[in-house]
Design a protein around this motif. Structure first.
Motif, PDB file in Angstrom:
ATOM      1  N   THR A  57       0.819  -1.223   0.000  1.00  0.00           N
ATOM      2  CA  THR A  57       0.000   0.000   0.000  1.00  0.00           C
ATOM      3  C   THR A  57       0.845   1.261   0.000  1.00  0.00           C
ATOM      4  O   THR A  57       0.316   2.348  -0.193  1.00  0.00           O
ATOM      5  CB  THR A  57      -0.938   0.026   1.227  1.00  0.00           C
ATOM      6  OG1 THR A  57      -0.149  -0.063   2.406  1.00  0.00           O
ATOM      7  CG2 THR A  57      -1.939  -1.121   1.168  1.00  0.00           C
TER       8      THR A  57
ATOM      9  N   LYS B  53       0.934   4.064  -3.184  1.00  0.00           N
ATOM     10  CA  LYS B  53      -0.228   3.912  -4.062  1.00  0.00           C
ATOM     11  C   LYS B  53      -1.252   4.975  -3.704  1.00  0.00           C
ATOM     12  O   LYS B  53      -1.442   5.303  -2.533  1.00  0.00           O
ATOM     13  CB  LYS B  53      -0.860   2.532  -3.918  1.00  0.00           C
ATOM     14  CG  LYS B  53      -0.015   1.419  -4.477  1.00  0.00           C
ATOM     15  CD  LYS B  53      -0.766   0.120  -4.462  1.00  0.00           C
ATOM     16  CE  LYS B  53       0.111  -0.970  -5.082  1.00  0.00           C
ATOM     17  NZ  LYS B  53      -0.548  -2.250  -5.111  1.00  0.00           N
TER      18      LYS B  53
ATOM     19  N   GLU C 224      -5.821   3.736  -6.774  1.00  0.00           N
ATOM     20  CA  GLU C 224      -5.147   2.486  -7.107  1.00  0.00           C
ATOM     21  C   GLU C 224      -5.447   1.409  -6.062  1.00  0.00           C
ATOM     22  O   GLU C 224      -5.722   0.257  -6.400  1.00  0.00           O
ATOM     23  CB  GLU C 224      -3.633   2.712  -7.209  1.00  0.00           C
ATOM     24  CG  GLU C 224      -3.202   3.518  -8.408  1.00  0.00           C
ATOM     25  CD  GLU C 224      -1.722   3.857  -8.357  1.00  0.00           C
ATOM     26  OE1 GLU C 224      -1.107   3.893  -9.439  1.00  0.00           O
ATOM     27  OE2 GLU C 224      -1.182   4.081  -7.255  1.00  0.00           O
TER      28      GLU C 224
ATOM     29  N   GLU D 286      -7.468  -2.086  -6.690  1.00  0.00           N
ATOM     30  CA  GLU D 286      -6.868  -3.378  -6.369  1.00  0.00           C
ATOM     31  C   GLU D 286      -7.779  -4.183  -5.434  1.00  0.00           C
ATOM     32  O   GLU D 286      -7.987  -5.382  -5.631  1.00  0.00           O
ATOM     33  CB  GLU D 286      -5.500  -3.167  -5.715  1.00  0.00           C
ATOM     34  CG  GLU D 286      -4.691  -4.433  -5.573  1.00  0.00           C
ATOM     35  CD  GLU D 286      -3.263  -4.143  -5.121  1.00  0.00           C
ATOM     36  OE1 GLU D 286      -2.733  -4.993  -4.390  1.00  0.00           O
ATOM     37  OE2 GLU D 286      -2.714  -3.090  -5.495  1.00  0.00           O
TER      38      GLU D 286
END
Length: 75
Positions: A3, A6, A10, A14
């Motif tokens: 993580t 990001k 994003e 995910e």
């Protein structure tokens, strides 16, 4: 899942992809369980029909350990 670095978008995408894969897996498990349930119900019906037919007709052969009595040789 890393993580760090990001963006929220994003990370959100995910997580959504993972959820979609899990939902697909659960759908497959559910479909398989439905098939098993239908087969079990069919077996139960077949067993009940066989049991009922032997109650109606006592001469119907059952799969059991009933053996024919042995008769001694006549004199």
């Amino acid at each position: 899942m890393d993580t760090h670095g990001k963006s929220n978008a994003e990370f959100h995408n995910e997580v959504n992809e993972i959820l979609v894969r899990h939902e697909s897996s659960f759908d497959q498990v559910n479909a398989t369980l439905q098939v098993v349930l239908i087969e079990l119900q069919a077996l139960r019906i077949t067993r009940n029909l066989n049991t009922n037919s032997s109650k109606i007709n006592p001469f119907v052969n059952e799969e059991s350990s009933h053996q024919q009595p042995t008769h001694p040789h006549p004199y």
